[in-house]
Design a protein around this motif. Sequence first.
Motif, PDB file in Angstrom:
ATOM      1  N   ARG A 290       0.866  -1.195   0.082  1.00  0.00           N
ATOM      2  CA  ARG A 290       0.103  -0.019  -0.025  1.00  0.00           C
ATOM      3  C   ARG A 290       0.905   1.299   0.106  1.00  0.00           C
ATOM      4  NH1 ARG A 290      -5.443  -0.525   1.341  1.00  0.00           N
ATOM      5  NH2 ARG A 290      -5.506   1.347   2.364  1.00  0.00           N
ATOM      6  N   GLN A 291       1.872   1.125   0.375  1.00  0.00           N
ATOM      7  CA  GLN A 291       3.027   2.394   0.143  1.00  0.00           C
ATOM      8  C   GLN A 291       3.687   2.310  -0.966  1.00  0.00           C
ATOM      9  OE1 GLN A 291       3.554   4.597   2.218  1.00  0.00           O
ATOM     10  NE2 GLN A 291       2.238   3.950   4.232  1.00  0.00           N
ATOM     11  N   GLY A 292       3.373   1.282  -1.998  1.00  0.00           N
ATOM     12  CA  GLY A 292       4.053   1.674  -3.157  1.00  0.00           C
ATOM     13  C   GLY A 292       5.480   0.480  -3.478  1.00  0.00           C
ATOM     14  N   TRP A 293       5.708  -0.178  -2.464  1.00  0.00           N
ATOM     15  CA  TRP A 293       6.757  -1.078  -2.367  1.00  0.00           C
ATOM     16  C   TRP A 293       6.560  -2.524  -3.195  1.00  0.00           C
ATOM     17  CZ3 TRP A 293      11.048  -0.760   1.480  1.00  0.00           C
ATOM     18  CH2 TRP A 293      11.287   0.507   1.970  1.00  0.00           C
ATOM     19  N   GLU A 294       7.685  -2.965  -3.608  1.00  0.00           N
ATOM     20  CA  GLU A 294       7.697  -4.378  -4.209  1.00  0.00           C
ATOM     21  C   GLU A 294       7.908  -5.270  -2.950  1.00  0.00           C
ATOM     22  OE1 GLU A 294      10.741  -7.284  -6.867  1.00  0.00           O
ATOM     23  OE2 GLU A 294      10.983  -5.021  -6.634  1.00  0.00           O
ATOM     24  N   VAL A 295       7.356  -6.392  -2.924  1.00  0.00           N
ATOM     25  CA  VAL A 295       7.258  -7.043  -1.667  1.00  0.00           C
ATOM     26  C   VAL A 295       7.841  -8.274  -2.133  1.00  0.00           C
ATOM     27  CG1 VAL A 295       6.124  -8.110   0.149  1.00  0.00           C
ATOM     28  CG2 VAL A 295       6.023  -5.682  -0.292  1.00  0.00           C
ATOM     29  N   GLU A 296       8.550  -9.222  -1.222  1.00  0.00           N
ATOM     30  CA  GLU A 296       8.904 -10.596  -1.468  1.00  0.00           C
ATOM     31  C   GLU A 296       8.729 -11.280   0.005  1.00  0.00           C
ATOM     32  OE1 GLU A 296      12.440 -13.717  -2.867  1.00  0.00           O
ATOM     33  OE2 GLU A 296      12.810 -11.605  -2.848  1.00  0.00           O
ATOM     34  N   VAL A 297       7.807 -12.203   0.227  1.00  0.00           N
ATOM     35  CA  VAL A 297       7.711 -13.126   1.398  1.00  0.00           C
ATOM     36  C   VAL A 297       8.322 -14.257   1.282  1.00  0.00           C
ATOM     37  CG1 VAL A 297       5.891 -13.875   2.958  1.00  0.00           C
ATOM     38  CG2 VAL A 297       5.531 -11.776   1.782  1.00  0.00           C
ATOM     39  N   LEU A 298       9.210 -14.855   2.170  1.00  0.00           N
ATOM     40  CA  LEU A 298       9.689 -15.908   2.366  1.00  0.00           C
ATOM     41  C   LEU A 298       9.011 -16.788   3.328  1.00  0.00           C
ATOM     42  CD1 LEU A 298      13.334 -14.818   1.812  1.00  0.00           C
ATOM     43  CD2 LEU A 298      11.763 -15.653  -0.079  1.00  0.00           C
ATOM     44  N   GLU A 299       8.362 -17.961   3.195  1.00  0.00           N
ATOM     45  CA  GLU A 299       7.995 -18.594   4.411  1.00  0.00           C
ATOM     46  C   GLU A 299       8.296 -19.996   4.194  1.00  0.00           C
ATOM     47  OE1 GLU A 299       5.826 -20.729   6.844  1.00  0.00           O
ATOM     48  OE2 GLU A 299       5.866 -18.544   6.852  1.00  0.00           O
ATOM     49  N   ARG A 300       8.780 -20.643   5.311  1.00  0.00           N
ATOM     50  CA  ARG A 300       9.377 -22.005   5.106  1.00  0.00           C
ATOM     51  C   ARG A 300       8.479 -23.060   4.983  1.00  0.00           C
ATOM     52  NH1 ARG A 300      11.562 -22.829  11.258  1.00  0.00           N
ATOM     53  NH2 ARG A 300       9.365 -22.791  12.253  1.00  0.00           N
ATOM     54  N   SER A 301       7.373 -22.890   5.465  1.00  0.00           N
ATOM     55  CA  SER A 301       6.396 -24.161   5.228  1.00  0.00           C
ATOM     56  C   SER A 301       5.943 -24.094   3.910  1.00  0.00           C
ATOM     57  CB  SER A 301       4.990 -23.755   6.130  1.00  0.00           C
ATOM     58  OG  SER A 301       5.434 -23.767   7.563  1.00  0.00           O
ATOM     59  N   ALA A 302       5.566 -25.376   3.257  1.00  0.00           N
ATOM     60  CA  ALA A 302       5.118 -25.694   2.014  1.00  0.00           C
ATOM     61  C   ALA A 302       3.905 -24.836   1.468  1.00  0.00           C
ATOM     62  CB  ALA A 302       5.029 -26.960   1.891  1.00  0.00           C
ATOM     63  N   ARG A 303       3.042 -24.649   2.519  1.00  0.00           N
ATOM     64  CA  ARG A 303       1.726 -23.887   2.147  1.00  0.00           C
ATOM     65  C   ARG A 303       1.539 -23.067   3.501  1.00  0.00           C
ATOM     66  NH1 ARG A 303      -3.113 -25.934   3.941  1.00  0.00           N
ATOM     67  NH2 ARG A 303      -3.210 -27.608   5.471  1.00  0.00           N
ATOM     68  N   ILE A 304       0.987 -21.883   3.275  1.00  0.00           N
ATOM     69  CA  ILE A 304       0.616 -20.882   4.525  1.00  0.00           C
ATOM     70  C   ILE A 304      -0.586 -21.360   4.956  1.00  0.00           C
ATOM     71  CG2 ILE A 304       0.091 -18.497   5.021  1.00  0.00           C
ATOM     72  CD1 ILE A 304       2.007 -17.628   2.845  1.00  0.00           C
ATOM     73  N   ALA A 305      -0.754 -21.776   6.304  1.00  0.00           N
ATOM     74  CA  ALA A 305      -1.797 -22.041   6.902  1.00  0.00           C
ATOM     75  C   ALA A 305      -1.735 -21.884   8.328  1.00  0.00           C
ATOM     76  CB  ALA A 305      -2.201 -23.522   6.731  1.00  0.00           C
ATOM     77  N   GLU A 306      -3.010 -21.825   9.069  1.00  0.00           N
ATOM     78  CA  GLU A 306      -2.869 -21.648  10.388  1.00  0.00           C
ATOM     79  C   GLU A 306      -3.659 -22.776  11.252  1.00  0.00           C
ATOM     80  OE1 GLU A 306      -1.834 -20.457  13.419  1.00  0.00           O
ATOM     81  OE2 GLU A 306      -1.763 -18.485  12.564  1.00  0.00           O
ATOM     82  N   VAL A 307      -3.308 -22.927  12.530  1.00  0.00           N
ATOM     83  CA  VAL A 307      -3.791 -23.903  13.254  1.00  0.00           C
ATOM     84  C   VAL A 307      -5.024 -23.849  13.744  1.00  0.00           C
ATOM     85  CG1 VAL A 307      -1.476 -24.590  14.193  1.00  0.00           C
ATOM     86  CG2 VAL A 307      -2.902 -22.918  15.333  1.00  0.00           C
ATOM     87  N   GLY A 308      -5.924 -24.607  14.274  1.00  0.00           N
ATOM     88  CA  GLY A 308      -7.546 -24.503  14.690  1.00  0.00           C
ATOM     89  C   GLY A 308      -7.381 -23.905  16.004  1.00  0.00           C
ATOM     90  N   ALA A 309      -7.622 -22.445  15.922  1.00  0.00           N
ATOM     91  CA  ALA A 309      -7.676 -21.961  17.360  1.00  0.00           C
ATOM     92  C   ALA A 309      -8.350 -20.492  17.092  1.00  0.00           C
ATOM     93  CB  ALA A 309      -6.310 -21.608  18.150  1.00  0.00           C
ATOM     94  N   GLY A 310      -9.012 -19.808  18.138  1.00  0.00           N
ATOM     95  CA  GLY A 310      -9.309 -18.692  18.314  1.00  0.00           C
ATOM     96  C   GLY A 310      -8.480 -17.483  18.269  1.00  0.00           C
ATOM     97  N   LEU A 311      -8.991 -16.379  18.043  1.00  0.00           N
ATOM     98  CA  LEU A 311      -8.271 -15.107  18.108  1.00  0.00           C
ATOM     99  C   LEU A 311      -9.009 -14.033  18.572  1.00  0.00           C
ATOM    100  CD1 LEU A 311      -5.259 -13.965  17.596  1.00  0.00           C
ATOM    101  CD2 LEU A 311      -6.202 -13.468  15.292  1.00  0.00           C
TER     102      LEU A 311
END
Length: 366
Positions: free
Chosen positions: A22-43
Amino acid sequence: MSKAVIVGGGIGGLATAIAFIRQGWEVEVLERSARIAEVGAGLSIWPNALRALDELGLGDEVRARAAEEGLAGIRDSKGRWLSRSDVEAVRVRYGSPIMMHRADLLDILRAAVPKSTLRTGISVSEVRSDGTVVHSAGTSTGDVIVGADGIRSVVRRAVVGEIEPRYSGYTAWRVVITPTEPIGDMGETWGSGERFGYAKLADGRVYCFAVANMPAGTPGGGLSELRSRFGTWHDPIPALLAAADESALLKHDLYDLPDLKTFVAGRIALIGDAAHAMTPNLGQGACQALEDAVVLSRVAAKDADLSRYDTLRRPRTQMIVKRSRAIGAVGQLSSPLAVLARNTLMRLAPSSAQFKALAPILDWEV
């Protein structure tokens, strides 16, 4: 165009990616997991974090998938009130906190980040002060490197060296269930070295959490232990535990971080648990990561010197870490005399005391 390389694709990392885009930057996100997922919990998402999400353009979508959180208060194991929350005062002054499934928030954030910016299955081994990130697929370079890689952060080593997380002294269980009978608003119950809480999610399910004093790494601790510990506590706790599924139960020892001397070093900045991992007693872990994302992107867009981010974020987040740790220490008291004194003082304290205690946390503005 300036570029940010973000190590970690969780809630904090994705929120930071959105903020920089949103500030106009190029972005690269490096994530070690094979897929981005979240555990079954509330927030819990408190009003301060909702302001950050509004800044990211996602507040309305998040609210639409969440349930308003009823701040009932705290009871003892027999169901007698120790403290009642001034729900209306919080709502009028700050807005209503909400409760949602962590996976739902992650889905919203992930959908707002272009797929081309996400690189999964990438393990980072080193971050250098010149903006180089060494990883399993080679190297990446950026004008800003963001450590959003959690309490065991690799990026943090480049900022402050090796830092050992602190064990809180208690472990936590989390589970999302489908209740067999209606329940009231969110509740938390304090016993002797044990606590139990529950909250409704938007889809009718209920998020339950429990904590108990024990040495780190204690094995076992399935539903049978939870039912043994909490099965005689007040309604609806026994019914909630009876409806729980063993396969959905999560158990984790709880850690936080000691105060870091800085959150930045040259082009590198730490956010979320990498900077200020905290116990969940105030429900502010993810909330503070969302604040971090917005503030860091604004600072970086204005100045190559990231020290302003450290000035703005470190005192606030370290204050919240301390408060959360202190609440946990009180909640986990196990001596009969200490528990009696705690419960007596809580019953005598006016409901306005809790409201005033929340002010320094919820007053945050973008």
